[in-house]
Scaffold this active site. Structure first.
Site, short mmCIF file in Angstrom:
data_model
loop_
_atom_site.label_atom_id
_atom_site.label_comp_id
_atom_site.label_asym_id
_atom_site.label_seq_id
_atom_site.Cartn_x
_atom_site.Cartn_y
_atom_site.Cartn_z
N ARG A 21 0.82 -1.22 0.00
CA ARG A 21 0.00 0.00 0.00
C ARG A 21 0.85 1.26 0.00
O ARG A 21 1.77 1.38 0.79
CB ARG A 21 -0.93 0.00 1.21
CG ARG A 21 -1.99 -1.07 1.08
CD ARG A 21 -2.71 -1.36 2.37
NE ARG A 21 -3.59 -2.52 2.16
CZ ARG A 21 -4.89 -2.52 2.43
NH1 ARG A 21 -5.47 -1.45 2.92
NH2 ARG A 21 -5.61 -3.59 2.21
N SER A 136 -22.10 -13.89 13.13
CA SER A 136 -21.50 -12.76 12.44
C SER A 136 -21.59 -12.95 10.92
O SER A 136 -21.22 -14.01 10.39
CB SER A 136 -20.02 -12.69 12.88
OG SER A 136 -19.32 -11.68 12.19
N THR A 244 -20.38 5.90 12.81
CA THR A 244 -19.15 6.69 12.87
C THR A 244 -19.49 8.17 12.71
O THR A 244 -20.49 8.52 12.09
CB THR A 244 -18.17 6.27 11.76
OG1 THR A 244 -16.96 7.01 11.92
CG2 THR A 244 -18.70 6.54 10.37
N LYS A 247 -17.41 9.56 8.57
CA LYS A 247 -17.71 9.41 7.14
C LYS A 247 -18.79 10.41 6.75
O LYS A 247 -18.46 11.57 6.49
CB LYS A 247 -18.00 7.95 6.83
CG LYS A 247 -16.72 7.10 7.05
CD LYS A 247 -16.87 5.61 6.97
CE LYS A 247 -15.53 4.94 7.31
NZ LYS A 247 -15.60 3.48 7.38
N THR A 277 -8.28 8.29 26.46
CA THR A 277 -8.68 9.69 26.57
C THR A 277 -9.88 10.00 25.68
O THR A 277 -9.95 9.52 24.55
CB THR A 277 -7.47 10.58 26.21
OG1 THR A 277 -6.43 10.28 27.13
CG2 THR A 277 -7.81 12.06 26.30
N THR A 362 -8.67 -6.23 1.81
CA THR A 362 -9.91 -5.45 1.96
C THR A 362 -11.05 -6.12 1.20
O THR A 362 -12.20 -6.12 1.65
CB THR A 362 -9.69 -4.00 1.46
OG1 THR A 362 -8.51 -3.49 2.10
CG2 THR A 362 -10.85 -3.10 1.78
C1 LIG Z 1 -14.79 2.59 8.31
C2 LIG Z 1 -15.59 1.51 8.97
C3 LIG Z 1 -15.62 1.37 10.35
C4 LIG Z 1 -14.70 2.15 11.24
O1 LIG Z 1 -15.10 3.47 11.37
P1 LIG Z 1 -13.99 4.59 11.69
O2 LIG Z 1 -14.77 5.68 12.31
O3 LIG Z 1 -13.34 4.94 10.40
O4 LIG Z 1 -13.01 3.96 12.64
C5 LIG Z 1 -16.50 0.47 10.92
N1 LIG Z 1 -17.30 -0.30 10.16
C6 LIG Z 1 -17.28 -0.22 8.82
C7 LIG Z 1 -18.18 -1.09 8.02
C8 LIG Z 1 -16.41 0.66 8.18
O5 LIG Z 1 -16.34 0.70 6.85
#
Ligand SMILES: *Cc1c(COP(=O)(O)O)cnc(C)c1O
Length: 428
Positions: A21, A136, A244, A247, A277, A362
């Site tokens: 990468r 899962s 999250t 994103k 933290t 990936t």
């Molecule tokens: C990116 C991702 C995460 C992790 O989220 P981050 O906030 O980037 O650590 C969790 N689950 C999936 C499916 C993701 O694609």
């Protein structure tokens, strides 16, 4: 042992497989998204980013930036401690309230990233409930897999989105055993969407909890950005919704939402929550502004979905194959890691387009791809430039790519693979 020699040998293995990468050194520019400055051995240039997960451009939104500046100036840089020891800032409290409301849950709990939220919450639930068995989905994200693995709970992997396989596996386990079914809504690499209601039906029939990763959906789906479960009116059927702030919301951080008792349980027992933290206050403030903004504005969501539709149409017009799916993710399948990297290099070097190649681990080997994401800030001209570039690369009779594609189209997969291997051997 010569440690460095060992490291180099293992890195060489990755290079030989074409999946070493290389990061693009980018500098994103507020007001210019999706443009960024790229620095490389050839100097500096402006490129158009087509693979960002800042799906709505909230990372540059004035409302988000203003909230962050204000909190930074008033609260300082860091949180000052773990949540338990002096690190809980008022912005964390407000953000957790807003996230609970976003998912119509009693409570929410923040983590430092989405990865950590999956790892910590799944790890804690699976390890702290005696005899818990986890089911899962086969394509679950690495963070979920690591959390489940770390819990040392018994785990059954069910075939991707396969209701009858899940039911079969649930039926094999002691009816009284505590159970947890973990899956995602939008799968980030294929862009397919899980049958959430049906999965909940199956889980409920066996008395299992449900855990839904909505990382690629929060902010993007539902009239208030609550994700696919919210869009389909299913929020109340899920035990845990995880998301999250990095994103769709454009900042950083992760969270779970669920019952007050469940969130309090994870808060009280999870090492990944307790011993780190807290998010900086200005990060929480920025995320809060983003969540609140997207609750009331659908403009960005609608613009993004319309850009995605135009991109798909143009790809169809020029004959570049892409995976059909009901989401905003547009995977252009390549099927070979060297080729995928080469296409990405040509796009970057000759067309100033940045799309990171997606290779194993990936995605499975043989399904290497360009994963394209269109934001509200990609113009029709940007779409035209991208699709023309891809069409040129695909159709240039002298390019390895088009010859490889021809072999594949003729069903001569092995010939194609061998050709690609020898072509790239020569390039090296
Ligand atoms: C990116 C991702 C995460 C992790 O989220 P981050 O906030 O980037 O650590 C969790 N689950 C999936 C499916 C993701 O694609």
């Amino acid at each position: 042992m010569n440690y460095d020699a060992y490291f180099c040998q293992r890195l060489d293995e990755l290079r030989k497989e074409g999946r070493y990468r290389v990061f693009a050194d980018l500098e994103r520019k507020v007001g210019r998204f999706p443009r960024a400055t790229l620095r490389s051995a050839f100097g500096k240039k402006e490129v158009t980013v087509w693979c960002s997960n800042d799906y709505l451009g909230m990372g540059q939104h004035p409302v988000v930036l203003a909230a962050m500046h204000k909190a930074l100036d008033s609260c300082g840089a860091g949180a000052g401690g773990t949540r338990n020891i002096s690190g809980t800032n008022h912005y964390h409290v407000l953000l957790e309230r807003d996230l609970a409301d976003l998912h119509q849950k009693e409570a929410a709990l923040l983590f430092t990233s989405g990865y950590v939220s999956n790892w910590a919450a799944l790890g804690t639930l699976a390890s702290c409930i005696p005899g818990c068995v986890v089911f899962s989905d086969q394509l679950n994200h690495a963070s979920m897999i690591e959390g489940i693995r770390g819990s040392r709970a018994s785990v059954r992997i069910f075939a991707h989105n396969d209701l009858s396989d899940l039911a079969r596996k649930l039926a094999e386990v002691d009816a009284d055993a505590p159970k947890l079914v973990a899956f995602e809504s939008v799968y980030s690499m294929d862009g397919d969407i899980a049958p959430i209601a049906e999965l909940c039906d199956v889980a409920e029939a066996y008395g299992a909890m449900t855990y839904l990763d909505e990382v690629h959906a929060v902010g993007l789906y539902g009239s208030h950005g609550g994700g696919v479960a919210a869009q389909q009116g299913l929020s109340n059927r899920l035990t845990v919704i995880e998301g999250t702030l990095a994103k769709g919301f454009g900042v950083v951080g992760g969270y779970i939402a669920g019952s007050a008792a469940l969130c309090d349980f994870v808060r009280s027992y999870s090492s990944g929550f307790i011993f780190t933290t807290a998010l900086p206050p200005h990060v929480a403030a920025g995320a809060l502004a983003s969540v609140r903004y997207l609750k009331s504005s659908s403009t960005e969501r609608e613009a993004m979905h319309s850009r995605v539709a135009s991109l798909r149409n143009r790809l169809d017009d020029v004959g570049v194959p892409h995976l059909r799916n009901p989401s905003h993710i547009v995977p252009v399948m390549v099927g070979n890691s060297d080729l995928c990297r080469q296409i990405s290099d040509v796009l970057l070097n000759e067309y100033d387009i940045y799309i990171q190649p997606i290779n194993y681990p990936t995605v499975p080997r043989g399904t290497e791809r360009l994963r394209i994401t269109a934001s509200p800030f990609h113009s029709e001209a940007d779409i035209e430039h991208l699709t023309t570039a891809l069409a040129e690369i695909w159709s240039n009779p002298w390019s390895s790519i088009s010859r490889f594609a021809t072999f594949l189209a003729q069903g001569r997969v092995e010939r194609g693979q061998r050709f690609a291997a020898s072509a790239f051997q020569r390039l090296r």
